[in-house]
Design a protein around this motif. Structure first.
Motif: not given
Length: 116
Positions: A72-83, A50-67
């Motif tokens: 994510f295909k909805e996040l078409t405004n992303l310029e930076i994605l760091d996981m 639902s965060l379709t205005r998101l330009v930057e998503l930083d989730l790096r250096n955590n303990n996130l699991i799963g796939t």
């Protein structure tokens, strides 16, 4: 408080723990979400689609699991994605053709498999 109109959240480099709440998806005006360098765990909530205005998503250096799910295909405004540096696995979905503005993609130090 009511954060529904918030545009930026800078919560990186803390000691935040637990899962990213599903309610994150209600912050529809959010353009920058930085949660990197914490102790977050669990899966990435599908409500993030639902965060379709998101330009930057930083989730790096955590303990996130799963796939990395197809939502994510909805996040078409992303310029930076760091996981990078999590415990994500599975195949990398074929969604990056949707990201016409993407200029930085970091998925390193996870356990993704399959083809690029």
């Amino acid at each position: 408080g009511n954060l529904i109109d918030i545009r930026e959240m800078h919560l990186q480099e803390n000691r935040l723990s637990g899962a990213i709440p599903d309610a994150i998806g209600s912050l529809r005006e959010l353009e920058i979400l930085r949660l990197g360098e914490n102790r977050l765990n669990g899966t990435i909530p599908e409500t993030m689609k639902s965060l379709t205005r998101l330009v930057e998503l930083d989730l790096r250096n955590n303990n996130l699991i799963g796939t990395m799910h197809d939502s994510f295909k909805e996040l078409t405004n992303l310029e930076i994605l760091d996981m990078g540096n999590n415990k994500l696995h599975g195949t990398i979905p074929n969604i990056f053709g949707n990201f016409l503005k993407l200029r930085e993609l970091v998925l390193s130090n996870n356990t993704f498999d399959g083809t690029i």
